[in-house]
Design a protein around this motif. Structure first.
Motif, PDB file in Angstrom:
ATOM      1  N   ALA A 163      -6.425   7.179  34.108  1.00  0.00           N
ATOM      2  CA  ALA A 163      -5.145   7.029  33.403  1.00  0.00           C
ATOM      3  C   ALA A 163      -4.326   5.890  34.014  1.00  0.00           C
ATOM      4  O   ALA A 163      -3.726   5.088  33.293  1.00  0.00           O
ATOM      5  N   GLU A 164      -4.306   5.824  35.334  1.00  0.00           N
ATOM      6  CA  GLU A 164      -3.538   4.755  35.994  1.00  0.00           C
ATOM      7  C   GLU A 164      -4.134   3.381  35.693  1.00  0.00           C
ATOM      8  O   GLU A 164      -3.401   2.397  35.557  1.00  0.00           O
ATOM      9  N   ASN A 165      -5.447   3.324  35.611  1.00  0.00           N
ATOM     10  CA  ASN A 165      -6.087   2.062  35.240  1.00  0.00           C
ATOM     11  C   ASN A 165      -5.639   1.599  33.854  1.00  0.00           C
ATOM     12  O   ASN A 165      -5.280   0.439  33.661  1.00  0.00           O
TER      13      ASN A 165
ATOM     14  N   ARG B 261     -14.206  -5.053  36.627  1.00  0.00           N
ATOM     15  CA  ARG B 261     -13.150  -5.136  37.631  1.00  0.00           C
ATOM     16  C   ARG B 261     -12.092  -4.095  37.343  1.00  0.00           C
ATOM     17  O   ARG B 261     -11.068  -4.392  36.746  1.00  0.00           O
ATOM     18  N   LEU B 262     -12.355  -2.873  37.793  1.00  0.00           N
ATOM     19  CA  LEU B 262     -11.345  -1.828  37.640  1.00  0.00           C
ATOM     20  C   LEU B 262     -10.634  -1.644  38.971  1.00  0.00           C
ATOM     21  O   LEU B 262     -11.065  -2.178  39.992  1.00  0.00           O
ATOM     22  N   PHE B 263      -9.541  -0.885  38.951  1.00  0.00           N
ATOM     23  CA  PHE B 263      -8.854  -0.523  40.192  1.00  0.00           C
ATOM     24  C   PHE B 263      -9.533   0.756  40.672  1.00  0.00           C
ATOM     25  O   PHE B 263      -9.116   1.870  40.340  1.00  0.00           O
TER      26      PHE B 263
ATOM     27  N   ARG C   1      -8.138  -0.327  28.842  1.00  0.00           N
ATOM     28  CA  ARG C   1      -7.090  -0.994  29.608  1.00  0.00           C
ATOM     29  C   ARG C   1      -6.624  -2.267  28.901  1.00  0.00           C
ATOM     30  O   ARG C   1      -5.419  -2.511  28.767  1.00  0.00           O
TER      31      ARG C   1
ATOM     32  N   GLU D  65     -10.118   2.846  43.130  1.00  0.00           N
ATOM     33  CA  GLU D  65      -9.621   4.091  43.744  1.00  0.00           C
ATOM     34  C   GLU D  65      -8.591   4.804  42.886  1.00  0.00           C
ATOM     35  O   GLU D  65      -8.243   5.945  43.141  1.00  0.00           O
ATOM     36  N   MET D  66      -8.073   4.092  41.881  1.00  0.00           N
ATOM     37  CA  MET D  66      -7.025   4.692  41.061  1.00  0.00           C
ATOM     38  C   MET D  66      -7.642   5.449  39.892  1.00  0.00           C
ATOM     39  O   MET D  66      -8.762   5.162  39.463  1.00  0.00           O
ATOM     40  N   SER D  67      -6.887   6.430  39.394  1.00  0.00           N
ATOM     41  CA  SER D  67      -7.412   7.292  38.332  1.00  0.00           C
ATOM     42  C   SER D  67      -7.598   6.497  37.035  1.00  0.00           C
ATOM     43  O   SER D  67      -7.042   5.409  36.867  1.00  0.00           O
TER      44      SER D  67
ATOM     45  N   LYS E  14      -5.427  -3.735  44.691  1.00  0.00           N
ATOM     46  CA  LYS E  14      -6.808  -3.303  44.452  1.00  0.00           C
ATOM     47  C   LYS E  14      -7.655  -4.424  43.856  1.00  0.00           C
ATOM     48  O   LYS E  14      -8.841  -4.512  44.138  1.00  0.00           O
ATOM     49  N   ASP E  15      -7.091  -5.230  42.990  1.00  0.00           N
ATOM     50  CA  ASP E  15      -7.846  -6.344  42.402  1.00  0.00           C
ATOM     51  C   ASP E  15      -6.869  -7.350  41.795  1.00  0.00           C
ATOM     52  O   ASP E  15      -6.353  -7.146  40.694  1.00  0.00           O
TER      53      ASP E  15
ATOM     54  N   MET F 259      -4.070  -8.585  33.436  1.00  0.00           N
ATOM     55  CA  MET F 259      -3.322  -7.600  32.663  1.00  0.00           C
ATOM     56  C   MET F 259      -1.862  -8.027  32.493  1.00  0.00           C
ATOM     57  O   MET F 259      -1.040  -7.249  32.029  1.00  0.00           O
TER      58      MET F 259
ATOM     59  N   PHE G 246      -4.386   9.081  44.642  1.00  0.00           N
ATOM     60  CA  PHE G 246      -3.971   8.567  43.341  1.00  0.00           C
ATOM     61  C   PHE G 246      -4.129   9.662  42.295  1.00  0.00           C
ATOM     62  O   PHE G 246      -4.586  10.757  42.591  1.00  0.00           O
TER      63      PHE G 246
ATOM     64  N   TYR H 158      -1.948  -2.394  41.704  1.00  0.00           N
ATOM     65  CA  TYR H 158      -2.952  -3.138  40.931  1.00  0.00           C
ATOM     66  C   TYR H 158      -3.290  -4.453  41.645  1.00  0.00           C
ATOM     67  O   TYR H 158      -4.458  -4.828  41.769  1.00  0.00           O
TER      68      TYR H 158
ATOM     69  N   SER I 202      -2.163   0.147  33.494  1.00  0.00           N
ATOM     70  CA  SER I 202      -1.918  -1.254  33.865  1.00  0.00           C
ATOM     71  C   SER I 202      -1.817  -2.127  32.613  1.00  0.00           C
ATOM     72  O   SER I 202      -1.124  -3.140  32.608  1.00  0.00           O
TER      73      SER I 202
END
Ligand SMILES: Nc1ncnc2c1ncn2[C@@H]1O[C@H](COP(=O)(O)OP(=O)(O)OP(=O)(O)O)[C@@H](O)[C@H]1O
Ligand SMILES: [Mg+2]
Lengths: 316, 260
Positions: free
Chosen positions: B98-100, B90-92, B166, B94-96, A190-191, A198, A304, A187, B103
């Protein structure tokens, strides 16, 4: 269920397990070094590929482990077994003390700072501080591992010890990736702003990555010093750090198979072209350039979406 | 303790001489939906950035349940239960999906420092419980079918939903939404309005910046209007709507736009 990746992994494991049975001693040594370098590259990948920190001084942690074992054994007569824990702990401690004050630095600035640490480390080794490091020649005559009267002294022993070390490292990395800690690193990578928002303590998890990476590199260093029964500064200089950095990017950041492939391409392939002398480093350079152009995310990029199966039910 | 969960008092924030926020005060009641409106560049996002610790205001106080949180690190503010979405998503990427959303479970996860290396039975339980919560949120936001897809590959409207999921995954007390309806079509906006109501019914306090007047007027119990960093009006929607100062500010900004 077996997917393609696990099948390849098992085939590779079996191959690596029987590798010493059908090669000569020169190739066995290459095999052992491949395993050790894989461990170092994987530990670099915790910092670079997961936490996304541009760290180009990883050979220092590798060297700290190697020198800890060498100094404790050669200068103080400790058995190798007794040097294992210090060889892991010393790099971890150094990582904490050195990196904590600079961890907030942005990518490019931190990169330069980590190179700086690596250069200072080499200077310390070469100037034989406290008369412990043996100066530019390093230290010789490092013992082998002895347990209950049994000596693990052959090259085959070295190979299997390195093999086990890689196994342990892969076990740790899998756990990391499936925990809150590995995810937090991604996390942040990536950002960083979104991660902070969070509730992720960026400083803590970057340091966690550094300390864990340093400890694993230290274990590999200890193994390396025993394999060659000697240590010298040039094995841990900035050029080596650049190699570990490059292995990760060429193979595929945060991808376990990627980093193993990267180590193979960057270390074993040049060995195969040994008869071409220095021209073999051409492979090195060409591989780097081609991968970055053709596969900027690495030869085997990370994938991922490794979520529990019960969450995949609704996926169309 | 007062009935206000968040009290912003006399906050000012400067950027190299530019006054982005000018002596701003407001009070948010627990359980309320609180609207913030104002022309472009008024300082609305800057205010949210001050509340969530991204910026430190030079002057003033930001009291969360009576305690000043001004200038705290953003992660500490999230730990207090103040979660947000971003105007520019502002999401992650490349990540799925569910993974987002996972977080958001970070601050709720009880994994210990050694669980990054060794699994324990408590870790396994914790991991499972958190993924289940992610599953619930994907159901709530109609995201289940995208669970494994990289968030960055999805449409704008879906990405907005992921960002809310999220933030909600962290079980916030205060949810801060920066233009949640921006870029959504009419249907999506309607859905969003209902979703925000449901979130309020869960007991979550909501602060919202929004340019969609119909939506913000129908949802908010109380509204503050900002222009050039300062408060120009406040009150219930029906009052703010008809306040000549507000109308003037918006017309003024429209004329500026036409000049461009
Ligand atoms: N990091 C920064 N550095 C310098 N100036 C900034 C910064 N962030 C915001 N500003 C300025 O502060 C002012 C307020 O910006 P802000 O983003 O808060 O407006 P806004 O009300 O959210 O507008 P919009 O409705 O367009 O989102 C603007 O003039 C902007 O240019
Ligand atoms: Mg804004």
């Amino acid at each position: 269920m077996m997917n393609k990746t696990s099948l390849i992994a098992i085939a590779l494991l079996v191959f690596m397990g029987f590798f010493p049975l059908f090669v000569d001693s020169a190739w066995l040594a290459v095999g052992t070094t491949f395993l050790v370098f894989s461990v170092v590259a994987l530990s670099q990948d915790i910092i670079l590929g997961r936490a996304g920190v541009f760290h180009m001084g990883h050979a220092m942690f590798f060297g700290l482990g190697a020198y800890t074992t060498a100094i404790l054994n050669v200068n103080f007569g400790l058995p190798i077994l007794a040097t294992w824990a210090p060889a892991v702990l010393v790099p971890m401690l150094v990582a904490f003390v050195m990196v904590a004050p600079i961890i907030h630095l942005r990518g490019d600035y931190l990169l330069v700072a980590t190179i700086g640490f690596n250069i200072i480390f080499i200077q310390v080794l070469e100037n034989d501080i406290f008369g412990l490091t043996g100066g530019p020649n390093g230290l010789f005559g490092i013992d082998v591992v002895r347990v209950l009267g049994f000596d693990f002294s052959s090259q085959t022993h070295m190979y299997y010890m390195a093999f086990i070390l890689l196994g342990i490292t892969l076990f740790i990395m899998r756990n990391l990736d499936k925990s809150k800690f590995g995810r937090a690193m991604f996390y942040i990578h990536k950002d960083e702003i979104a991660a902070q928002s969070m509730g992720i303590n960026v400083r803590y998890f970057k340091l966690y990555a550094f300390i864990l990476g340093a400890g694993i590199a230290g274990a590999a260093g200890s193994m390396f010093s025993v394999q060659y029964s000697a240590v010298s500064p040039e094995a841990f200089n900035v050029t080596q750090s650049i190699m570990f950095f490059t292995i990760v990017l060429v193979g595929g950041s945060a991808s376990l198979p990627g980093v193993l492939i990267g180590t193979f391409v960057m270390f074993v392939l040049p060995e195969m072209f040994r008869e071409f002398e220095t021209a073999r480093y051409l492979v090195f350079g060409v591989a780097m350039i081609l991968t970055m152009i053709l596969r900027p995310r690495g030869i085997w990029p990370v994938r991922f979406g490794n979520i529990p199966d019960f969450l995949k039910k609704g996926v169309k | 303790m007062s009935e206000y969960i968040l009290e912003i008092s006399h906050v000012s924030k400067y950027f190299q001489g530019l006054v982005a926020i000018n002596d701003l005060s407001m009070k948010v009641k627990k359980g309320q939906i609180y609207g913030i409106i104002g022309p472009n560049g008024a300082g609305k996002t800057t205010l949210f950035n001050c509340i969530t610790g991204i910026y430190r205001p030079e002057i003033g106080q930001i009291l969360w349940k009576g305690k000043d949180i001004k200038g705290s690190n953003p992660y500490k503010i999230a730990e207090l239960g103040i979660l947000r979405t971003f105007q520019t998503i502002r999401l992650f990427a490349e990540m799925s999906v569910a993974e987002n959303i996972m977080s958001g479970r970070h601050i709720k996860s009880k994994q210990r420092w050694y669980n990054g290396v060794i699994p324990t039975p408590a870790y396994v339980r914790d991991e499972k419980a958190n993924w289940e919560k992610v599953g619930e949120l994907m159901d709530f936001f109609n995201l289940t079918e995208y669970a494994t897809i990289p968030a960055g590959d999805l449409s704008y409207g879906i990405q907005r939903r992921i960002e809310m999921a999220r933030a909600l995954a962290a079980e916030p007390e205060l949810l801060i939404l920066d233009e949640p309806a921006a870029g959504l079509n009419e249907n999506e906006t309607l859905e969003l309005t209902q979703t925000i109501r449901k979130i309020q019914e869960m007991g979550v306090t909501i602060m919202m910046i929004e340019h969609d007047m119909e939506m913000v007027m129908s949802l908010s119990e109380y509204i503050t209007v900002i222009n050039f960093g300062a408060k120009i009006s406040e009150g219930v929607p029906s009052f703010v709507q008809d306040d000549p100062v507000v109308i003037e500010a918006y017309i003024g900004s429209d004329e500026e736009d036409e000049d461009e």
